[in-house]
Design a protein around this motif. Structure first.
Motif, PDB file in Angstrom:
ATOM      1  N   THR A  99      -9.872   5.442  26.234  1.00  0.00           N
ATOM      2  CA  THR A  99      -8.569   4.780  26.209  1.00  0.00           C
ATOM      3  C   THR A  99      -8.188   4.428  24.768  1.00  0.00           C
ATOM      4  O   THR A  99      -9.044   4.326  23.896  1.00  0.00           O
ATOM      5  CB  THR A  99      -8.582   3.479  27.036  1.00  0.00           C
ATOM      6  OG1 THR A  99      -9.576   2.597  26.492  1.00  0.00           O
ATOM      7  CG2 THR A  99      -8.891   3.755  28.491  1.00  0.00           C
ATOM      8  N   ALA A 100      -6.897   4.239  24.551  1.00  0.00           N
ATOM      9  CA  ALA A 100      -6.439   3.696  23.271  1.00  0.00           C
ATOM     10  C   ALA A 100      -6.714   2.200  23.257  1.00  0.00           C
ATOM     11  O   ALA A 100      -6.571   1.516  24.273  1.00  0.00           O
ATOM     12  CB  ALA A 100      -4.954   3.964  23.093  1.00  0.00           C
ATOM     13  N   LEU A 101      -7.114   1.697  22.117  1.00  0.00           N
ATOM     14  CA  LEU A 101      -7.385   0.270  21.980  1.00  0.00           C
ATOM     15  C   LEU A 101      -6.079  -0.520  21.877  1.00  0.00           C
ATOM     16  O   LEU A 101      -5.012   0.045  21.607  1.00  0.00           O
ATOM     17  CB  LEU A 101      -8.270   0.036  20.760  1.00  0.00           C
ATOM     18  CG  LEU A 101      -9.744   0.421  21.001  1.00  0.00           C
ATOM     19  CD1 LEU A 101     -10.462   0.688  19.696  1.00  0.00           C
ATOM     20  CD2 LEU A 101     -10.458  -0.670  21.787  1.00  0.00           C
ATOM     21  N   PRO A 102      -6.121  -1.832  22.117  1.00  0.00           N
ATOM     22  CA  PRO A 102      -4.896  -2.637  22.137  1.00  0.00           C
ATOM     23  C   PRO A 102      -4.074  -2.507  20.869  1.00  0.00           C
ATOM     24  O   PRO A 102      -4.599  -2.574  19.752  1.00  0.00           O
ATOM     25  CB  PRO A 102      -5.433  -4.062  22.310  1.00  0.00           C
ATOM     26  CG  PRO A 102      -6.721  -3.899  23.024  1.00  0.00           C
ATOM     27  CD  PRO A 102      -7.314  -2.624  22.474  1.00  0.00           C
ATOM     28  N   CYS A 152       0.839  -1.202   0.000  1.00  0.00           N
ATOM     29  CA  CYS A 152       0.000   0.000   0.000  1.00  0.00           C
ATOM     30  C   CYS A 152       0.868   1.244   0.000  1.00  0.00           C
ATOM     31  O   CYS A 152       2.044   1.219   0.383  1.00  0.00           O
ATOM     32  CB  CYS A 152      -0.945   0.023   1.202  1.00  0.00           C
ATOM     33  SG  CYS A 152      -0.145  -0.051   2.819  1.00  0.00           S
ATOM     34  N   ALA A 153       0.259   2.348  -0.434  1.00  0.00           N
ATOM     35  CA  ALA A 153       0.935   3.640  -0.429  1.00  0.00           C
ATOM     36  C   ALA A 153       0.639   4.432   0.824  1.00  0.00           C
ATOM     37  O   ALA A 153       1.385   5.352   1.162  1.00  0.00           O
ATOM     38  CB  ALA A 153       0.504   4.440  -1.653  1.00  0.00           C
ATOM     39  N   ALA A 154      -0.466   4.105   1.522  1.00  0.00           N
ATOM     40  CA  ALA A 154      -0.849   4.841   2.730  1.00  0.00           C
ATOM     41  C   ALA A 154      -1.907   4.042   3.481  1.00  0.00           C
ATOM     42  O   ALA A 154      -2.583   3.185   2.914  1.00  0.00           O
ATOM     43  CB  ALA A 154      -1.409   6.222   2.374  1.00  0.00           C
ATOM     44  N   VAL A 155      -2.036   4.364   4.765  1.00  0.00           N
ATOM     45  CA  VAL A 155      -3.058   3.746   5.605  1.00  0.00           C
ATOM     46  C   VAL A 155      -3.974   4.847   6.112  1.00  0.00           C
ATOM     47  O   VAL A 155      -3.515   5.880   6.618  1.00  0.00           O
ATOM     48  CB  VAL A 155      -2.436   2.991   6.801  1.00  0.00           C
ATOM     49  CG1 VAL A 155      -3.528   2.305   7.613  1.00  0.00           C
ATOM     50  CG2 VAL A 155      -1.416   1.973   6.321  1.00  0.00           C
ATOM     51  N   LEU A 156      -5.278   4.639   5.970  1.00  0.00           N
ATOM     52  CA  LEU A 156      -6.282   5.607   6.383  1.00  0.00           C
ATOM     53  C   LEU A 156      -7.082   4.994   7.530  1.00  0.00           C
ATOM     54  O   LEU A 156      -7.825   4.029   7.334  1.00  0.00           O
ATOM     55  CB  LEU A 156      -7.196   5.949   5.204  1.00  0.00           C
ATOM     56  CG  LEU A 156      -6.486   6.268   3.877  1.00  0.00           C
ATOM     57  CD1 LEU A 156      -7.511   6.536   2.784  1.00  0.00           C
ATOM     58  CD2 LEU A 156      -5.523   7.432   4.028  1.00  0.00           C
ATOM     59  N   PHE A 157      -6.901   5.553   8.725  1.00  0.00           N
ATOM     60  CA  PHE A 157      -7.522   4.990   9.920  1.00  0.00           C
ATOM     61  C   PHE A 157      -8.808   5.726  10.291  1.00  0.00           C
ATOM     62  O   PHE A 157      -8.830   6.967  10.375  1.00  0.00           O
ATOM     63  CB  PHE A 157      -6.580   5.120  11.125  1.00  0.00           C
ATOM     64  CG  PHE A 157      -5.353   4.281  11.086  1.00  0.00           C
ATOM     65  CD1 PHE A 157      -5.375   2.952  11.488  1.00  0.00           C
ATOM     66  CD2 PHE A 157      -4.135   4.824  10.685  1.00  0.00           C
ATOM     67  CE1 PHE A 157      -4.225   2.188  11.485  1.00  0.00           C
ATOM     68  CE2 PHE A 157      -2.976   4.075  10.682  1.00  0.00           C
ATOM     69  CZ  PHE A 157      -3.019   2.740  11.084  1.00  0.00           C
ATOM     70  N   ASP A 158      -9.866   4.984  10.569  1.00  0.00           N
ATOM     71  CA  ASP A 158     -10.967   5.505  11.357  1.00  0.00           C
ATOM     72  C   ASP A 158     -10.440   5.722  12.774  1.00  0.00           C
ATOM     73  O   ASP A 158      -9.343   5.260  13.123  1.00  0.00           O
ATOM     74  CB  ASP A 158     -12.113   4.497  11.347  1.00  0.00           C
ATOM     75  CG  ASP A 158     -13.217   4.848  12.314  1.00  0.00           C
ATOM     76  OD1 ASP A 158     -13.786   5.946  12.195  1.00  0.00           O
ATOM     77  OD2 ASP A 158     -13.498   4.035  13.205  1.00  0.00           O
ATOM     78  N   VAL A 159     -11.185   6.408  13.624  1.00  0.00           N
ATOM     79  CA  VAL A 159     -10.693   6.702  14.973  1.00  0.00           C
ATOM     80  C   VAL A 159     -11.509   6.003  16.051  1.00  0.00           C
ATOM     81  O   VAL A 159     -11.033   5.076  16.714  1.00  0.00           O
ATOM     82  CB  VAL A 159     -10.645   8.227  15.234  1.00  0.00           C
ATOM     83  CG1 VAL A 159     -10.123   8.508  16.644  1.00  0.00           C
ATOM     84  CG2 VAL A 159      -9.761   8.916  14.205  1.00  0.00           C
ATOM     85  N   ASP A 160     -12.760   6.437  16.245  1.00  0.00           N
ATOM     86  CA  ASP A 160     -13.539   5.921  17.366  1.00  0.00           C
ATOM     87  C   ASP A 160     -13.915   4.464  17.121  1.00  0.00           C
ATOM     88  O   ASP A 160     -14.550   4.134  16.118  1.00  0.00           O
ATOM     89  CB  ASP A 160     -14.807   6.768  17.551  1.00  0.00           C
ATOM     90  CG  ASP A 160     -15.200   6.915  19.012  1.00  0.00           C
ATOM     91  OD1 ASP A 160     -14.495   6.380  19.877  1.00  0.00           O
ATOM     92  OD2 ASP A 160     -16.219   7.570  19.290  1.00  0.00           O
ATOM     93  N   GLY A 161     -13.493   3.578  17.999  1.00  0.00           N
ATOM     94  CA  GLY A 161     -13.740   2.165  17.849  1.00  0.00           C
ATOM     95  C   GLY A 161     -12.637   1.433  17.124  1.00  0.00           C
ATOM     96  O   GLY A 161     -12.557   0.206  17.179  1.00  0.00           O
TER      97      GLY A 161
END
Length: 225
Positions: free
Chosen positions: A95-98, A18-27
């Protein structure tokens, strides 16, 4: 740099160029469930809405879009502002998820962005509470005309990173977000942190959490159970 099909590695591993990673946030990166549920249960009776029904379809969508499912157009803005006010009243339980903090601290040169249904103020408060860093490219609720499952947010993020959407990996936890990533043309990796795997079946790959992701400058490697 372009993406490509998943390639095999050692037993139980898949490499996603991949060229980039696009993260959702909540959950996906942050767990704010206790705060969101508490606020919704205070808010819903004020508008004659069943809190359980509201929450059942709220995750992964912009607040205003979900409110509009229950209230006429003339009431949506004020009701959304009221719910935002209640959610902004604290950050208890966030909190941050694992695996998240270690992953984001070691992206190994792989470009990444955030695409969230939260507004900027919510994102800033929750990211600070969870100690999740914010990258240069962040797409929030204010930046899109239509929220997830519309792909606009992911298309914008890919564009700002200079990557073709088809060369990106989208990381999501909710069906609406999975649909948005697929509509953008990205490879979608879902984490079963807020929904059961069977609700995420449109994703290309499903993991329990992000602890097994290993970034390289041009790929993500994931361990499959």
């Amino acid at each position: 740099m372009t993406g490509g099909p998943a390639t095999g590695g050692p037993a139980g591993e898949v490499r996603l160029p991949c060229a980039a990673v696009l993260f959702d946030v909540d959950g996906t990166l942050i767990d704010s469930t206790p705060l969101v549920e508490h606020a919704a249960r205070l808010w819903a009776p004020e508008y004659g809405i069943d809190a359980d029904e509201f929450l059942a379809g709220a995750h992964g969508r912009r607040t205003s879009d979900r409110v509009a499912d229950f209230l006429p157009p003339g009431r949506v803005a004020a009701a959304t502002a009221r719910l935002d006010e209640l959610e902004a009243a604290g950050t208890d339980g966030i909190t941050a998820l694992p695996g998240v903090l270690g992953l984001l601290a070691n992206m190994n040169g792989l470009p990444w962005a955030l695409v969230t249904s939260m507004d900027r103020a919510q994102l800033a408060a929750r990211a600070a509470a969870a100690r999740v860093p914010l990258p240069d490219v962040v797409i929030t609720a204010e930046d899109v005309r239509d929220g997830k499952p519309d792909p606009d947010g992911y298309l914008q993020a890919a564009g700002r990173l200079g990557a073709a959407p088809s060369a990106c990996v989208v990381v999501e936890d909710a069906p609406a977000g999975v649909a948005a990533g697929r509509a953008a043309g990205a490879t979608v990796l879902a984490v079963a942190t807020s929904h059961p795997p069977e609700a995420l079946g449109e994703a290309h790959h499903i993991l329990g959490d992000l602890t097994s992701l290993v970034p390289a400058p041009d790929a993500l490697t994931l361990a499959l159970a």
